[in-house]
Structures are given as structure tokens and as C-alpha cells.
Design an enzyme around this catalytic site. Structure first.
Site, short mmCIF file in Angstrom:
data_model
loop_
_atom_site.label_atom_id
_atom_site.label_comp_id
_atom_site.label_asym_id
_atom_site.label_seq_id
_atom_site.Cartn_x
_atom_site.Cartn_y
_atom_site.Cartn_z
N ASP A 175 56.34 20.27 -2.02
CA ASP A 175 57.61 20.24 -2.80
C ASP A 175 58.69 19.15 -2.65
OD1 ASP A 175 59.68 21.94 -3.88
OD2 ASP A 175 59.67 23.37 -2.51
N GLU A 181 56.70 20.50 -7.54
CA GLU A 181 56.00 21.11 -6.65
C GLU A 181 54.55 21.37 -7.16
OE1 GLU A 181 56.93 25.06 -5.37
OE2 GLU A 181 58.27 25.53 -6.98
#
Length: 362
Positions: A10, A105
Site C-alpha cells: 500500500d 495498492e
């Protein structure tokens, strides 16, 4: 399935970090990617801005009240897409089993990886370092044996985090998790959980499957499994497109029926065009409404026939709209999507903005 090695990467404050990287004068300052006008929304806030309470999807006017020195920067989506492509090139050095969730992500299955590295945490560490040295950006990574726990782990020590949840530690870790951290638990569901005396993973695990199914429907089975560290979903490099949708953020809040119908018509026309361009066929229409106070609802209807033309979609959208009380709750945003597709329709389904607002959804 506990021998799987899953990484969730992420990017930290992705859009804002790219802007600070490319514009040195913005470094160390509280910035928001988005528009400062009255109807604007924060897409992403830098960590300097987050310390003041500024968050994604927050109205720009509220963000400026919280942080008067906040600097707004227009988004550059093409740049973010290119940086995302560069990040994925790094991922592919280790595995081709990559499931992107958004530009910033993705899940990686590194159970069998190209360099033959034994520990997934070592791969995650290398990926983070390459993103830093090659792209001058910061990522957080979570490592575990399934997607649920890898995602939780990546959020655990943000920013610049690296966290591993080993199978032997999973149940203890989950027991301490606030219920809001579980997949699919938003503010409304969390409120219902709290009313049932469920505030963390341990209390969730104490409830039977039948109880959770009765209280929350089919998603109750997901809560039951996640509370026990069970998530058998594979990392999927290719998706079946689950929906095609579009939404319009209005120039001003509206509550007059004629105005709402006109805006609904425009969204329906755009949706039909997107369905045609993507050759998508589905049987479920969903209406999404966001009110002036940012509360949001959806209403859906499923038909036996495919929803592909305006003369089919618009009457159904009007039918769904009748279930919405907007006379006393003015509307800020209207969206429509078609889902429940044919099996052969491929790629990833997304909501697409028709306005100048765009979101870095989490």
C-alpha cells in the site's frame, strides 16, 4: 492454506507523495490533492495534513477549516497511472500473481517467487527499498498467509510500515483488532456490531455462524471466518469485471424532483455509453445517492433481462429513486452501476467519476 505467502503493498498517501516528490517546494507542508472550491473534495492528504484531521473524501471547505494553511494541488491522474505502472514493474521482478486493488495498492502471491527467496518478509522489504530508491516514494507492506491478514498488517504500522502476521500469532492478533478493522465493516455495520456487544475480534469470534448470518446476511459468513483467521480467496491476476458504473457530483445540492430526474437521466446516458464501450452485460442496477451531509445509500434491483439500453435502465433508475427521501435530504451525488455480469465479461470493475472529483479509495 497456511503455507501461502501473501504480501499486501500500500503506497503511503500516494497522490500527495507523488506531488511532494515532483515539487520540492511542497515537501514538509500539509497538502491535499483535489480542489479547494466549495464543491471540492480531498482526494488524498499528505501525512502533514492528516495530523490536523484532514482525510480522503472530506469536503474541501471542512479540510481548510481544520488546517487553514492547507495547500491544494490539482490531481494529475496520468502521472499517477504511470508511477503505478513503474511500481508494478518492480512487483513483476518477484511474481506475476498480482491482484491490483487500485493504482496504489495490490496483493502479491509470492509462495513461489522468481528469485526463490524463502521468506516473504524479505521480499516485502526488498520491494519497499526498490520503491524508495528507484521512485523516491514510500510504501507500507503487510505479510501473512491470506489476503485479510496481509491487508490488516499493511495498515498496522503506517507510514513506511512492515508487519508480518505469522499463522501462530494470527488468532491472538485478530482478538485485539477493533471491529472497524474487519473487511466490510463500515460505520453503519460497526454501529450495529457495537449494539450487539461486539467491539473487537475476540467478541466477534464468540458469536456463532448462525447468529452472524441472521444479523448480517451472507456477509456474516465472512465475519465468522475472518475472526478465525480464515480467508481462502486466492490472489487473482485476472478479474471478472463485476460492475460498470459512473457517478456525478452535482454543482449544488438538489431536492427538487424535476432537477433530480434530469441529473439521473444524464448519469443513465453516460452509463449506457460505458456499457456499450466495454461490451458489458449485467442484470442488476444499483442507484447510489450521497446526501448533502455525506451520508450515502444504495438501492438495487435485479431483472431477468440484460440491462443495456436507456429505455430499460432509466425507468428502473426512476423506480429505485422512489425509495429515496431526498426532499428533506438534498442530494450531492448520483451514481448508477450495472452488475451481475455474463461470465465472459473480463477485466476489473470500477466506479468512474463524471465530475472533476476523483478518489483514492481505500
Amino acid at each position: 492454506m497456511e503455507n501461502r505467502k501473501i504480501i499486501h503493498i500500500d503506497m503511503d498517501a500516494f497522490y500527495a507523495s507523488v506531488e511532494q516528490r515532483d515539487h520540492p517546494e511542497l515537501r514538509g507542508k500539509p497538502i491535499a490533492v483535489g480542489y479547494a472550491e466549495k464543491r471540492g473534495v480531498v482526494s488524498t492528504a499528505s501525512y502533514e495534513a492528516r495530523r490536523y484531521g484532514v482525510r480522503s473524501a472530506m469536503a474541501s471547505t471542512k479540510a481548510k477549516r481544520l488546517c487553514p494553511q492547507l495547500v491544494f494541488v490539482p490531481g494529475r491522474m496520468e502521472v499517477y497511472k504511470e508511477v503505478s505502472r513503474q511500481i508494478h514493474e518492480i512487483f513483476h521482478e518477484y511474481t506475476d500473481i498480482i491482484e491490483p486493488l487500485s493504482l496504489d495498492e495490490a496483493f502479491l502471491d509470492v509462495t513461489e517467487n522468481k528469485p526463490g527467496i524463502q521468506l516473504a518478509v524479505d521480499i516485502a522489504r526488498e520491494i519497499k527499498q526498490k520503491i524508495r530508491t528507484e521512485l523516491n516514494l514510500v510504501a507500507s507492506a503487510g505479510v501473512s498467509y491470506n489476503k485479510f491478514l496481509a491487508k490488516i498488517a499493511s495498515d498496522y504500522r503506517k507510514p513506511d510500515g512492515l508487519c508480518t502476521i505469522h499463522p501462530d500469532q494470527a488468532l491472538e492478533f485478530i482478538a485485539r483488532l477493533p471491529i472497524e478493522s474487519f473487511w466490510g465493516v463500515g460505520p453503519v455495520t460497526a454501529k450495529k456490531m457495537h449494539a450487539l456487544g461486539i467491539h473487537n475480534g475476540e467478541q466477534l469470534r464468540a458469536r456463532s455462524r448462525d447468529t452472524l448470518l441472521r444479523e448480517f446476511g451472507k456477509v456474516g459468513a465472512l465475519y465468522y471466518d475472518c475472526a478465525r483467521g480464515i480467508d481462502l480467496r486466492p490472489v487473482e491476476a485476472v478479474h471478472v469485471r463485476k460492475s460498470v458504473g459512473c457517478e456525478r457530483t452535482l454543482e449544488k445540492d438538489i431536492s427538487l424532483r424535476s432537477s433530480v430526474i434530469i441529473e439521473l437521466y444524464h448519469v443513465a446516458v453516460e452509463l449506457v455509453g460505458r456499457l456499450e464501450r466495454r461490451d458489458f452485460r449485467g442484470n442488476t442496477l444499483t442507484l447510489k445517492i450521497k446526501f448533502h451531509d455525506f451520508n450515502q445509500i444504495t438501492r438495487s434491483i435485479t431483472q431477468s433481462k440484460e440491462l443495456i439500453t436507456l429505455d430499460i435502465i432509466l425507468p428502473l433508475a426512476k423506480q429505485l429513486l422512489k425509495e429515496v427521501d431526498y426532499e428533506s435530504h438534498p442530494i450531492r451525488l448520483i451514481g448508477l452501476s450495472v452488475s451481475n455480469p455474463r461470465e465472459e465479461t473480463k477485466t476489473t470493475g470500477v466506479w468512474e467519476q463524471l465530475s472533476f472529483e476523483f478518489g483514492e479509495w481505500k
